[in-house]
Enzyme design. Structure first.
Site, PDB file in Angstrom:
ATOM      1  N   ASP A  67      47.865  45.361  40.057  1.00 34.98           N
ATOM      2  CA  ASP A  67      48.817  44.251  39.969  1.00 34.98           C
ATOM      3  C   ASP A  67      49.905  44.502  38.947  1.00 34.98           C
ATOM      4  OD1 ASP A  67      47.017  44.112  37.886  1.00 34.98           O
ATOM      5  OD2 ASP A  67      46.101  42.249  38.534  1.00 34.98           O
ATOM      6  N   ASN A 136      38.023  32.738  35.195  1.00 34.60           N
ATOM      7  CA  ASN A 136      37.900  31.873  36.385  1.00 34.60           C
ATOM      8  C   ASN A 136      37.400  32.637  37.611  1.00 34.60           C
ATOM      9  OD1 ASN A 136      40.091  33.389  37.115  1.00 34.60           O
ATOM     10  ND2 ASN A 136      41.522  31.688  37.347  1.00 34.60           N
ATOM     11  N   HIS A 138      38.715  35.479  38.834  1.00 31.28           N
ATOM     12  CA  HIS A 138      39.706  36.234  39.618  1.00 31.28           C
ATOM     13  C   HIS A 138      39.468  37.744  39.522  1.00 31.28           C
ATOM     14  CE1 HIS A 138      42.821  36.269  36.057  1.00 31.28           C
ATOM     15  NE2 HIS A 138      42.180  37.418  36.071  1.00 31.28           N
ATOM     16  N   GLU A 143      43.688  34.552  42.437  1.00 28.78           N
ATOM     17  CA  GLU A 143      43.193  33.354  41.767  1.00 28.78           C
ATOM     18  C   GLU A 143      42.269  32.573  42.709  1.00 28.78           C
ATOM     19  OE1 GLU A 143      43.526  33.330  38.710  1.00 28.78           O
ATOM     20  OE2 GLU A 143      45.542  32.941  37.949  1.00 28.78           O
TER      21      GLU A 143
HETATM   22  C1  F6R Z   1      44.290  43.294  35.408  1.00 27.00           C
HETATM   23  C2  F6R Z   1      43.644  42.371  36.345  1.00 27.00           C
HETATM   24  C3  F6R Z   1      42.899  41.169  35.867  1.00 27.00           C
HETATM   25  C4  F6R Z   1      42.040  41.430  34.631  1.00 27.00           C
HETATM   26  C5  F6R Z   1      41.331  40.140  34.202  1.00 27.00           C
HETATM   27  C6  F6R Z   1      40.527  40.343  32.935  1.00 27.00           C
HETATM   28  O1  F6R Z   1      44.922  44.362  36.119  1.00 27.00           O
HETATM   29  O2  F6R Z   1      43.753  42.589  37.510  1.00 27.00           O
HETATM   30  O3  F6R Z   1      42.077  40.708  36.909  1.00 27.00           O
HETATM   31  O4  F6R Z   1      41.099  42.423  34.912  1.00 27.00           O
HETATM   32  O5  F6R Z   1      42.283  39.140  33.988  1.00 27.00           O
HETATM   33  O6  F6R Z   1      41.370  40.634  31.861  1.00 27.00           O
HETATM   34  P1  F6R Z   1      40.783  41.144  30.480  1.00 27.00           P
HETATM   35  O7  F6R Z   1      40.181  42.468  30.739  1.00 27.00           O
HETATM   36  O8  F6R Z   1      41.991  41.255  29.579  1.00 27.00           O
HETATM   37  O9  F6R Z   1      39.794  40.124  30.028  1.00 27.00           O
END
Ligand code: F6R
Length: 246
Positions: A67, A136, A138, A143
């Site tokens: 992403d 959450n 994701h 989301e």
């Molecule tokens: C990042 C992504 C997100 C993160 C998630 C956890 O490329 O796709 O899904 O993996 O938001 O973020 P952290 O690792 O910062 O807790």
């Protein structure tokens, strides 16, 4: 589906690197699916160490990131292109021209999504997808409520994710509201996948995703349908699991 419970995030990084290294040795060119955020950093540090010290070779590897924020210049220190260059690509022998991050600056994001899907298909698919998980539930930036069949597309972040990610920005208002992300369908098509989770703030999402029902409300629960997925979870993130996994 495999669940590996590890003592801490460095252990998580080593176990993840072992799985990737073993698989990389079976196939050339090797196609990595990569994630940003704080979770995969110990894995990237371990891959950098192995590249330098034990000759783990990335010269023919190709990568696709999950992403990117829409509207952040690639020179912005919170853009995911910037993150990947600084946390991994600048330190290993990968050819930067073989590293792909969705273009969040393009005028036509819908087209970027379609072209990203085409590029992944043209190379024969992603061999190993690395993921973190949002509080959450994701994955990528899919989301809650994202279709389980979704493909690479524009998504509006939830207030919960904007708040979580505001720790990386000066002000909460600076977090972009829109992103481009691989879809859940894109992720489910990968040959192998690993989801990494560390920290007690992930415990609820991890329990729901691994042991709860498959539901679009908890996007990571869709990985229960992935043909080859390994969850690598630190003890504090695994506290709410009820089944015996190791
Ligand atoms: C990042 C992504 C997100 C993160 C998630 C956890 O490329 O796709 O899904 O993996 O938001 O973020 P952290 O690792 O910062 O807790």
């Amino acid at each position: 589906m495999k669940v590996i419970i590890v003592s801490d995030k460095n252990h998580m990084g080593r176990v993840a690197a072992d799985l990737i290294e073993a698989d990389m040795r079976t196939k050339t060119p090797y196609v990595l699916g990569l994630a940003t955020g704080s979770t995969p950093v110990p894995l990237y540090q371990e891959l950098i160490r192995r590249n330098r010290e034990t000759g783990l070779d990335f010269s023919t590897a190709i990568s696709f990131n999950l992403d990117e924020y829409i509207g952040l210049e690639v020179t912005h220190d919170q853009s995911y292109r910037y993150f990947m260059n600084h946390e991994l690509f600048n330190h290993i022998n990968i050819n930067k021209d073989s590293t792909f991050v969705p273009d969040g600056l393009a005028e036509n994001i819908e087209e970027v999504g379609k072209d990203y899907e085409k590029a992944i298909r043209a190379i024969g698919g992603i061999d190993y997808q690395v993921m973190g998980i949002g509080t959450n539930g994701h994955i990528g930036f899919n989301e809650p409520g994202s279709s389980l069949a979704s493909r690479t597309r524009k998504v509006r972040l939830t207030e919960n994710t904007i708040l979580d990610n505001s720790r990386f920005f000066e002000r909460k208002e600076d977090v972009p509201t829109d992103v481009i992300t691989m879809g859940i369908g894109t992720i489910l098509d990968t040959r192998k996948a690993m989801l990494l989770a560390s920290g007690s703030n992930k415990a609820e999402a991890i329990a729901k995703s691994i042991e709860g029902p498959i539901t679009a409300t908890v996007p990571a629960s869709s990985l229960q349908m992935h043909p080859n997925v390994t969850w690598i979870v630190t003890e504090d993130a695994a506290v709410n699991l009820q089944l015996e996994w190791n």
